[in-house]
Design a protein around this motif. Sequence first.
Motif, PDB file in Angstrom:
ATOM      1  N   ASN A  90       0.823  -1.224   0.000  1.00 40.07           N
ATOM      2  CA  ASN A  90       0.000   0.000   0.000  1.00 40.07           C
ATOM      3  C   ASN A  90       0.853   1.268   0.000  1.00 40.07           C
ATOM      4  O   ASN A  90       0.339   2.372   0.138  1.00 40.07           O
TER       5      ASN A  90
ATOM      6  N   HIS B 104     -11.429  -2.828  -4.493  1.00 37.18           N
ATOM      7  CA  HIS B 104     -10.345  -2.990  -5.452  1.00 37.18           C
ATOM      8  C   HIS B 104      -9.027  -2.464  -4.870  1.00 37.18           C
ATOM      9  O   HIS B 104      -7.982  -3.114  -4.971  1.00 37.18           O
ATOM     10  N   LEU B 105      -9.111  -1.301  -4.258  1.00 41.54           N
ATOM     11  CA  LEU B 105      -7.923  -0.660  -3.675  1.00 41.54           C
ATOM     12  C   LEU B 105      -7.277  -1.528  -2.607  1.00 41.54           C
ATOM     13  O   LEU B 105      -6.055  -1.580  -2.481  1.00 41.54           O
ATOM     14  N   GLU B 106      -8.118  -2.149  -1.795  1.00 37.90           N
ATOM     15  CA  GLU B 106      -7.613  -2.982  -0.708  1.00 37.90           C
ATOM     16  C   GLU B 106      -7.332  -4.408  -1.185  1.00 37.90           C
ATOM     17  O   GLU B 106      -7.064  -5.284  -0.385  1.00 37.90           O
TER      18      GLU B 106
ATOM     19  N   PHE C 287     -10.076   6.807   0.899  1.00 38.47           N
ATOM     20  CA  PHE C 287      -9.427   5.988  -0.129  1.00 38.47           C
ATOM     21  C   PHE C 287      -7.916   6.156  -0.005  1.00 38.47           C
ATOM     22  O   PHE C 287      -7.417   7.277  -0.115  1.00 38.47           O
TER      23      PHE C 287
ATOM     24  N   VAL D 230      -5.319   6.239  -1.898  1.00 38.79           N
ATOM     25  CA  VAL D 230      -5.076   6.270  -3.341  1.00 38.79           C
ATOM     26  C   VAL D 230      -4.539   7.631  -3.765  1.00 38.79           C
ATOM     27  O   VAL D 230      -4.753   8.632  -3.080  1.00 38.79           O
TER      28      VAL D 230
ATOM     29  N   LYS E 236     -13.182   0.868  -3.268  1.00 43.78           N
ATOM     30  CA  LYS E 236     -12.574   0.525  -1.974  1.00 43.78           C
ATOM     31  C   LYS E 236     -12.116  -0.939  -1.948  1.00 43.78           C
ATOM     32  O   LYS E 236     -10.994  -1.239  -1.537  1.00 43.78           O
TER      33      LYS E 236
ATOM     34  N   LYS F  89       1.218   4.613  -2.736  1.00 43.94           N
ATOM     35  CA  LYS F  89      -0.209   4.388  -2.957  1.00 43.94           C
ATOM     36  C   LYS F  89      -0.509   4.039  -4.411  1.00 43.94           C
ATOM     37  O   LYS F  89       0.120   4.582  -5.321  1.00 43.94           O
ATOM     38  N   PRO F  90      -1.513   3.192  -4.648  1.00 50.92           N
ATOM     39  CA  PRO F  90      -1.958   2.928  -6.017  1.00 50.92           C
ATOM     40  C   PRO F  90      -2.491   4.201  -6.670  1.00 50.92           C
ATOM     41  O   PRO F  90      -2.930   5.127  -5.991  1.00 50.92           O
TER      42      PRO F  90
ATOM     43  N   MET G 211      -5.020   5.958  -9.388  1.00 55.21           N
ATOM     44  CA  MET G 211      -6.324   5.754 -10.034  1.00 55.21           C
ATOM     45  C   MET G 211      -6.668   6.944 -10.930  1.00 55.21           C
ATOM     46  O   MET G 211      -6.640   8.089 -10.485  1.00 55.21           O
TER      47      MET G 211
ATOM     48  N   TYR H 100     -12.001  10.786  -1.258  1.00 55.38           N
ATOM     49  CA  TYR H 100     -10.568  11.026  -1.432  1.00 55.38           C
ATOM     50  C   TYR H 100     -10.130  12.153  -0.491  1.00 55.38           C
ATOM     51  O   TYR H 100      -9.146  12.027   0.245  1.00 55.38           O
TER      52      TYR H 100
END
Lengths: 284, 284, 284, 284
Positions: free
Chosen positions: B84, B268-270, B113, B115, B266, B87-88, B90, B108
């Motif tokens: 993590n 997808h992010l995790e 998020f 991200v 959420k 951060k990814p 998007m 955000y």
Amino acid sequence: MEKSILIIQCKDQKGIVASVSDFLFKYNGNILEVDQHVDEEIGVFFMRAAWEQESFGLEKEDIRPVFENEVANKFQMKFDLYFNFPKPRMAIFVSKLSHCLFDILSRYYAGQFDVEIPLVISNHLDLKRVVTAFRIPFYHLPVDKFNKAAVENEQIALLKEYKVDFVVLARYMQILSGSFIQEFPNQVINIHHSFLPAFVGAKPYHAAYERGVKIIGATAHYVTEELDAGPIIEQEVARVRHHNSPSDLVQIGQDVEKVVLSKAIKYHLERKVLAYGNKTVIFY
Amino acid sequence: MEKSILIIQCKDQKGIVASVSDFLFKYNGNILEVDQHVDEEIGVFFMRAAWEQESFGLEKEDIRPVFENEVANKFQMKFDLYFNFPKPRMAIFVSKLSHCLFDILSRYYAGQFDVEIPLVISNHLDLKRVVTAFRIPFYHLPVDKFNKAAVENEQIALLKEYKVDFVVLARYMQILSGSFIQEFPNQVINIHHSFLPAFVGAKPYHAAYERGVKIIGATAHYVTEELDAGPIIEQEVARVRHHNSPSDLVQIGQDVEKVVLSKAIKYHLERKVLAYGNKTVIFY
Amino acid sequence: MEKSILIIQCKDQKGIVASVSDFLFKYNGNILEVDQHVDEEIGVFFMRAAWEQESFGLEKEDIRPVFENEVANKFQMKFDLYFNFPKPRMAIFVSKLSHCLFDILSRYYAGQFDVEIPLVISNHLDLKRVVTAFRIPFYHLPVDKFNKAAVENEQIALLKEYKVDFVVLARYMQILSGSFIQEFPNQVINIHHSFLPAFVGAKPYHAAYERGVKIIGATAHYVTEELDAGPIIEQEVARVRHHNSPSDLVQIGQDVEKVVLSKAIKYHLERKVLAYGNKTVIFY
Amino acid sequence: MEKSILIIQCKDQKGIVASVSDFLFKYNGNILEVDQHVDEEIGVFFMRAAWEQESFGLEKEDIRPVFENEVANKFQMKFDLYFNFPKPRMAIFVSKLSHCLFDILSRYYAGQFDVEIPLVISNHLDLKRVVTAFRIPFYHLPVDKFNKAAVENEQIALLKEYKVDFVVLARYMQILSGSFIQEFPNQVINIHHSFLPAFVGAKPYHAAYERGVKIIGATAHYVTEELDAGPIIEQEVARVRHHNSPSDLVQIGQDVEKVVLSKAIKYHLERKVLAYGNKTVIFY
């Protein structure tokens, strides 16, 4: 399928999952379900594992001592073992209201509950005919303010005679004494007709009506000595509107009650409920 | 907290959980979350484990080769590793409708998020001012029937320039080509404004109105080449009544869309979404 | 309380509400409920009014001609009059599945439905014992591919003999012929085990499983000649997850089915459902 | 469309609906919505009627005296008249939490609320940039224990200067004084972050966590002098599980808060909320 279920509760430590997994693998366990949880606030680890008993490398009676020796002692675990055969035995207490009882009987009939119902106990005769149609013995034990303790003794005797594992209060309109409850710790499930902790006590739908809430609810919980304060197993709600009278709320609420109680029974039966303190972990 | 996440997919076999648990224990992993699932119909095992990276006994870059060698090869696992931090990244594609975009920006802003949003791409200018207030670059790439392929190339170039990991179509009113989608397999999330598979295609709220349904819904899914047929990540519904016009349905539905899309992001992010074939496992 | 219910459907025009209200006031109507709706797309007005019959200034049998003369003719209204006494008479058709039937019987027993159930008809014997415990006649009419038309004639004869007003198909696993349905237009309520229009036809839970949906549902509708396409009365949904097998979906879905069907019966009984074309107005 | 809305509250009597309907018909009212309700317990009648103003036979300023004379006086009605043009004016009070504010701004931007937002008032600067992007004036009025009364006077002065009709407390973390509230009776809407009456007061999500509830909620209500006890406009809930930490509950709850508050604003704006005593009638 014969299933064995292991429930663990202990101080959170590294290596627990690995040890339990190794144990199950060593004895050739075909794992059906595994769930873990850590309550970070109090540092307690919870785990539930279920596996096929038939192909397992230990006989039922050997699992406890072997697991104790190989795993549990090392981590100072409290653990329980359950088997779904023979089926757990559930007693139902009712008064006059039928909705929760009939919903349970309906699921029992349809094979949704993997349970025996050896008896129904009621302080009224009203529901006898339908219970009997499901071929379940019905005991009529009327309660008044003078005979309460004696009736509880009779109830306990019946529960023991029928080897009952747990009790469901399906809108049983009597408060059980502390001594009754101590006989069945976390084994008496009650349905309270409000969204606890709102509207504790009597006439919660009327109280909800007076407060003008837009949503009502019901709560299934284990019975403890403090009224309506035991560990919550399940809750659900329904929307109400200004045109709903108190008796509408009763009727709308009954639909919620029966769904919530039946879910709680199902979780309890499958040993998916781990109660601790005033809370529950539910591995659904 | 720096978190490492391991996602596994392989043929179901005994000993997988034990091996992975042993691996994590051996390198002193402080496990945060573990979940498993077996799809019994096709005999496939799925697992997700997350642990604290800081205290872990392997450096990030060593985890893959060591895990491959010690665990994965033995079980012929397909696996992915995620961290993590950083951060990814998007990207958001929008047209004129603001509700999904603003909901994402709101989360955000609030830190819900984990991200980065390096850019927003739109075929219209309407939403530029608000996006800019959140200090996110806004790219205006108008699309017509002649320039579609060229615009997609520009979009892909931007996504690569900004090192974007995945794309969210927040009611972007253009259909992406197969070649675009192949660049981002299971990395493009779309929100479809119906409860799929009901009302595939255009104007689903009007179709729902015509059919007289009592409940409408929205569906977040990964985009695949077949329209509205990709793996479903999340769905939600809302009740409608006879007095709701098609435009009421649009408005009621927008509330559902934004909630569903944000939940899907959420998950997808995790890295809680494991897509396989036309389905998803969601470890929430 | 004896209640009269007036249901109106006509071209939308000014003055309808005033005329109906004046009529009820003129004859001293103690109004219990009034609802109106206009379908703007097709310009049709709908109204439902309920009042106490006992204190009303017209005898039951005089209401129709007087209302026709004083109000309905002027607006070219189609209207119906219902009285809750004597109670409407409902027949139930079942096969082997018990959950919907038992839920209906449970509500009937508890007085939630203001209805008579003069008979239950089934093509199997399984549910006879419980039905009989509720003191309702049970008719066993087995169906095969050769006798279907003959059995339908028997069924229609029984419905007429018992003066049945409407029929509930409580998971009755036979498709009724067009000629049966024409005998009871908008008086046959079916429960379909999917969230229509998704998953029309057989085995909807398996289709839902294959598609990987996150929510399943059930739909109560009036039966028309086109399968699963009649006016929808009520729908409800439940959340499912990746670990739910097709048979889990069946079980989760049954809880939805019984709730939806019972709600639809209640709306129908209280004459709160106004069907038109392929839609319904529901004044709840 | 220019719409006129009439809200009536009076002792329940026969003939009210007829009189109001006759009045609207007499002046050629094109009725858009009519709803009635009787609170049987206290014998009070409530009514809301909306019609197109443009084609109505009375000018806006004449409706009140004519209706008073022809209808209201006879039944001793309390009534209010509203017009959706010019639009009602809503002020928003915030602190640092953004989720409710951004949701309101998002709906305002999308044209879901038929309202003017002439100003936002905050005791912190954090949300200024985004508010300003929506072209709404932002007033920063810091509050401490010494200046509270003075700040309230400033706030009231601003509200009057901007001709504000009602105030929304979008997680404004200050308790307003009784004298403020008396300036805006049933015109200050608050969002409380629990399912009232459970968890009154501060930190309700933490209290919910401690009690181990399975469902959390939020409540929009009119502010009265007694904290968290005003008439409830709307409530909604969300499911939580044992693995949700108190901060998860906060985040899950924020999604509920914003939805509930926005619904309450919408009902209030459309004058669908009739408050009486501690309750509300909501004609949605």
